[in-house]
Design a protein around this motif. Structure first.
Motif, PDB file in Angstrom:
ATOM      1  N   VAL A 287       0.850  -1.192   0.000  1.00 28.43           N
ATOM      2  CA  VAL A 287       0.000   0.000   0.000  1.00 28.43           C
ATOM      3  C   VAL A 287       0.884   1.240   0.000  1.00 28.43           C
ATOM      4  O   VAL A 287       1.728   1.414   0.889  1.00 28.43           O
ATOM      5  N   GLN A 288       0.689   2.088  -0.998  1.00 32.78           N
ATOM      6  CA  GLN A 288       1.445   3.338  -1.125  1.00 32.78           C
ATOM      7  C   GLN A 288       0.543   4.512  -0.760  1.00 32.78           C
ATOM      8  O   GLN A 288      -0.467   4.770  -1.424  1.00 32.78           O
ATOM      9  N   HIS A 289       0.904   5.212   0.315  1.00 34.41           N
ATOM     10  CA  HIS A 289       0.183   6.432   0.710  1.00 34.41           C
ATOM     11  C   HIS A 289       0.859   7.604  -0.002  1.00 34.41           C
ATOM     12  O   HIS A 289       1.962   8.004   0.360  1.00 34.41           O
ATOM     13  N   ARG A 290       0.166   8.165  -0.983  1.00 33.12           N
ATOM     14  CA  ARG A 290       0.772   9.235  -1.791  1.00 33.12           C
ATOM     15  C   ARG A 290       0.130  10.599  -1.559  1.00 33.12           C
ATOM     16  O   ARG A 290       0.601  11.596  -2.114  1.00 33.12           O
ATOM     17  N   ALA A 291      -0.938  10.661  -0.766  1.00 33.49           N
ATOM     18  CA  ALA A 291      -1.647  11.926  -0.560  1.00 33.49           C
ATOM     19  C   ALA A 291      -1.950  12.107   0.926  1.00 33.49           C
ATOM     20  O   ALA A 291      -1.729  11.209   1.744  1.00 33.49           O
ATOM     21  N   ARG A 292      -2.470  13.259   1.271  1.00 33.62           N
ATOM     22  CA  ARG A 292      -2.735  13.586   2.675  1.00 33.62           C
ATOM     23  C   ARG A 292      -3.956  12.842   3.191  1.00 33.62           C
ATOM     24  O   ARG A 292      -4.911  12.568   2.464  1.00 33.62           O
ATOM     25  N   ASP A 293      -3.907  12.537   4.515  1.00 30.08           N
ATOM     26  CA  ASP A 293      -5.060  11.993   5.247  1.00 30.08           C
ATOM     27  C   ASP A 293      -5.587  10.686   4.659  1.00 30.08           C
ATOM     28  O   ASP A 293      -6.783  10.384   4.767  1.00 30.08           O
ATOM     29  N   THR A 294      -4.725   9.923   4.027  1.00 27.42           N
ATOM     30  CA  THR A 294      -5.122   8.606   3.533  1.00 27.42           C
ATOM     31  C   THR A 294      -5.034   7.583   4.656  1.00 27.42           C
ATOM     32  O   THR A 294      -4.344   7.804   5.659  1.00 27.42           O
ATOM     33  N   GLY A 314       3.196  -7.662   4.172  1.00 29.23           N
ATOM     34  CA  GLY A 314       2.428  -6.427   4.153  1.00 29.23           C
ATOM     35  C   GLY A 314       3.379  -5.249   4.124  1.00 29.23           C
ATOM     36  O   GLY A 314       4.130  -5.021   5.080  1.00 29.23           O
ATOM     37  N   ASN A 315       3.389  -4.530   3.027  1.00 26.78           N
ATOM     38  CA  ASN A 315       4.337  -3.432   2.814  1.00 26.78           C
ATOM     39  C   ASN A 315       3.574  -2.112   2.829  1.00 26.78           C
ATOM     40  O   ASN A 315       2.797  -1.829   1.910  1.00 26.78           O
ATOM     41  N   LEU A 316       3.783  -1.309   3.850  1.00 29.39           N
ATOM     42  CA  LEU A 316       3.128  -0.007   3.975  1.00 29.39           C
ATOM     43  C   LEU A 316       4.159   1.089   3.739  1.00 29.39           C
ATOM     44  O   LEU A 316       5.172   1.152   4.433  1.00 29.39           O
ATOM     45  N   HIS A 317       3.895   1.959   2.777  1.00 30.65           N
ATOM     46  CA  HIS A 317       4.855   3.000   2.402  1.00 30.65           C
ATOM     47  C   HIS A 317       4.152   4.354   2.422  1.00 30.65           C
ATOM     48  O   HIS A 317       3.140   4.550   1.744  1.00 30.65           O
ATOM     49  N   VAL A 318       4.668   5.284   3.213  1.00 35.66           N
ATOM     50  CA  VAL A 318       4.099   6.631   3.317  1.00 35.66           C
ATOM     51  C   VAL A 318       5.061   7.602   2.653  1.00 35.66           C
ATOM     52  O   VAL A 318       6.197   7.788   3.102  1.00 35.66           O
ATOM     53  N   ASP A 319       4.611   8.222   1.565  1.00 36.74           N
ATOM     54  CA  ASP A 319       5.471   9.112   0.790  1.00 36.74           C
ATOM     55  C   ASP A 319       5.689  10.457   1.485  1.00 36.74           C
ATOM     56  O   ASP A 319       4.948  10.838   2.397  1.00 36.74           O
ATOM     57  N   VAL A 320       6.685  11.164   1.024  1.00 38.24           N
ATOM     58  CA  VAL A 320       6.903  12.548   1.448  1.00 38.24           C
ATOM     59  C   VAL A 320       5.658  13.364   1.121  1.00 38.24           C
ATOM     60  O   VAL A 320       5.112  13.285   0.010  1.00 38.24           O
ATOM     61  N   GLY A 321       5.180  14.124   2.096  1.00 40.40           N
ATOM     62  CA  GLY A 321       4.009  14.963   1.876  1.00 40.40           C
ATOM     63  C   GLY A 321       2.690  14.292   2.191  1.00 40.40           C
ATOM     64  O   GLY A 321       1.642  14.940   2.189  1.00 40.40           O
ATOM     65  N   GLY A 324      -0.753  13.055   7.773  1.00 38.51           N
ATOM     66  CA  GLY A 324      -2.081  12.643   8.184  1.00 38.51           C
ATOM     67  C   GLY A 324      -2.409  11.207   7.847  1.00 38.51           C
ATOM     68  O   GLY A 324      -3.525  10.745   8.118  1.00 38.51           O
ATOM     69  N   ALA A 325      -1.463  10.485   7.261  1.00 37.58           N
ATOM     70  CA  ALA A 325      -1.703   9.086   6.902  1.00 37.58           C
ATOM     71  C   ALA A 325      -1.904   8.240   8.158  1.00 37.58           C
ATOM     72  O   ALA A 325      -1.278   8.479   9.189  1.00 37.58           O
ATOM     73  N   ASP A 326      -2.768   7.249   8.046  1.00 35.01           N
ATOM     74  CA  ASP A 326      -3.052   6.319   9.143  1.00 35.01           C
ATOM     75  C   ASP A 326      -2.951   4.910   8.566  1.00 35.01           C
ATOM     76  O   ASP A 326      -3.816   4.475   7.800  1.00 35.01           O
ATOM     77  N   ALA A 327      -1.889   4.186   8.914  1.00 33.63           N
ATOM     78  CA  ALA A 327      -1.620   2.872   8.327  1.00 33.63           C
ATOM     79  C   ALA A 327      -1.583   1.809   9.418  1.00 33.63           C
ATOM     80  O   ALA A 327      -0.815   1.928  10.374  1.00 33.63           O
ATOM     81  N   LYS A 328      -2.404   0.772   9.260  1.00 36.29           N
ATOM     82  CA  LYS A 328      -2.452  -0.315  10.248  1.00 36.29           C
ATOM     83  C   LYS A 328      -2.312  -1.658   9.537  1.00 36.29           C
ATOM     84  O   LYS A 328      -2.908  -1.873   8.475  1.00 36.29           O
ATOM     85  N   ASP A 353       6.050  13.269   8.399  1.00 35.03           N
ATOM     86  CA  ASP A 353       6.163  13.524   9.832  1.00 35.03           C
ATOM     87  C   ASP A 353       4.876  13.224  10.594  1.00 35.03           C
ATOM     88  O   ASP A 353       4.885  12.505  11.593  1.00 35.03           O
ATOM     89  N   GLU A 354       3.759  13.766  10.157  1.00 35.42           N
ATOM     90  CA  GLU A 354       2.497  13.638  10.894  1.00 35.42           C
ATOM     91  C   GLU A 354       1.781  12.371  10.440  1.00 35.42           C
ATOM     92  O   GLU A 354       0.878  12.403   9.600  1.00 35.42           O
ATOM     93  N   VAL A 355       2.170  11.255  11.028  1.00 36.07           N
ATOM     94  CA  VAL A 355       1.670   9.952  10.581  1.00 36.07           C
ATOM     95  C   VAL A 355       1.320   9.093  11.791  1.00 36.07           C
ATOM     96  O   VAL A 355       2.015   9.115  12.810  1.00 36.07           O
TER      97      VAL A 355
END
Length: 428
Positions: A287-294, A314-321, A324-328, A353-355
């Motif tokens: 799962v690639q988090h590419r946007a805010r608040d995903t 299970g590969n969780l990836h939170v991109d720069v920017g 607000g991402a919430d990954a479980k 940062d805010e994850v």
């Protein structure tokens, strides 16, 4: 990169009668397959999936009698119970078994392999490349803006025995416009000693605020080989709920790639791998988090008995920017035999940062105290094992919000597990 020849690779690359008239997509798929070759244990994504046995087999590229093959009555009854359906038999679309006359308003279905898949070259492995080169059956499905399709669309993939094993390549494309919603129910059914290779690619794109519920179920088989690839792309505010039940095959592998490309997109995935005998299953979920608040919530359970081998990544990836991402991620597994094997890998990579992020993976055995308690209340050992194992696995159904689907998949889960954690014989 591996270009070592093998009977499997040679059969996938055998010359085709229409080589000179193939589409650009099919030619590019063949070129990629020649360049990439089959993956090996050195490829990290295939670390827990050995292709040694599969690579030693040659497959025919089509079943010339697929359109006339008789579907066994129990499977036919299951198919005919679905109001809206596409039915593929040994890789060929069967118009006589499909039902599209009552396609709901707001949904468009075109048969034939999609010629515009959105897979990216860097994500193409040998089997996706083979699908691009060889798939001739499939469908393109579109749900128009703001259409809420209440009737589930069933996709049936049937594998029936043939004199020689067949490599079946099907490709499905699904597009939901903004505000659209639908339910997709995918069933893979194998009859008898069918020993085919089922290679399915599914590409799903959701517009803003679209909603999709997708369940996928395979039948247990000691001879079938299934290698599937699924990709979801979610725009702003879109949401996907998925649930997958895999009772085990000779080889089952599912690569799932998710891109949350719009703010507020949400992906929820539940799954159960319930294996026995010498079954092998490997699920690779990225799962690639590419946007805010995903957000994403992955709830997977694994059960391995006898000499089964189970893999889950299970590969969780939170991109720069992607603030607000919430990954479980929750991956819990039960070993029911000292000879079974389970490999589970949670991977978390964060560049924002805010994850909020949480992941966990466990491998254990049935609680002997709980088993003793049930036996002391007069419940036979085998039945007690079924009860405890079902209670363990049923947590994954939290991924589905629709009660009717939870009920259906709970019954399927109980049926899938009963055969290898014991029966209701009166054991004490």
């Amino acid at each position: 990169m591996n270009t070592v020849a093998s009977p499997l690779l040679d059969s996938l690359l055998q010359p085709q009668a229409d080589d000179n008239t193939q589409s650009t997509l099919r030619r590019s798929g063949r070129t990629l397959l020649e360049q990439i070759g089959l993956p090996t244990a050195r490829d990290e994504a295939w670390r827990y999936t050995s292709l040694r046995s599969l690579a030693s087999k040659a497959f025919a590229l089509s079943d010339v009698d697929a359109a006339a093959r008789v579907v066994p009555a129990p499977l036919q009854a299951l198919i005919l119970a679905a109001q809206l359906r596409l039915v593929f038999v040994n890789g060929v679309l069967r118009q006589d078994l499909s039902a599209l006359d009552a396609t709901p308003q707001g949904m468009r279905i075109e048969v034939g392999a999609s010629e515009s898949p959105t897979v990216q070259p860097q994500s193409v492995d040998a089997f996706v490349a083979a699908n691009l080169a060889l798939a001739q059956a499939g469908a393109s499905i579109k749900v128009l803006a703001d259409a809420k399709v209440e009737i589930p669309l069933h996709l049936f993939f049937l594998s029936l025995p043939t004199a020689a094993p067949v490599a079946m390549h099907t490709r499905i494309g699904i597009e939901l416009d903004s505000g659209a919603g639908c339910t997709l129910i995918e069933r893979h059914l194998a009859d008898g000693n069918a020993a085919h290779l089922c290679n399915r690619v599914l590409d799903v794109a959701l517009g803003s605020d679209a909603r999709l519920t997708h369940t996928r179920q395979t039948s247990a088989s000691a001879t079938m080989n299934s290698i599937h690839s699924t990709r979801y792309r979610l725009a702003r505010g879109a949401a996907v709920e998925t649930f997958e039940l895999t009772p085990g095959q000779s080889l089952n592998r599912h690569q799932v790639d998710v891109e949350l490309i719009g703010d507020g997109a949400r992906f929820v995935s539940g799954g159960v791998q319930a294996l026995n005998g010498r079954a092998h299953s490997d699920v690779q979920l990225s799962v690639q988090h590419r946007a805010r608040d995903t957000s994403c919530d992955l709830i997977w359970r694994g059960i391995a008995d006898q000499r089964a081998r189970l893999g889950f990544t299970g590969n969780l990836h939170v991109d720069v920017g992607a603030d607000g991402a919430d990954a479980k991620l929750s991956s819990k597994n039960l070993l029911l035999s000292p000879h079974a094997e389970i490999n589970t890998r949670p991977v978390l990579v964060i560049h924002a940062d805010e994850v909020k992020a949480a992941h966990g993976a466990t491998v254990g055995r049935l609680d002997e105290r709980a088993l003793f308690y049930l036996r002391s209340r007069g419940i036979p050992t085998a039945r007690a094992r079924v009860m405890l194992t079902h209670a363990f696995a049923i947590e994954a159904l939290q991924a589905l919000s629709a009660e009717s689907l939870r009920t259906q998949m709970s019954a399927a889960l109980r049926e899938a597990m009963a055969g290898f954690v014991g029966n209701d014989a009166d054991e004490r």
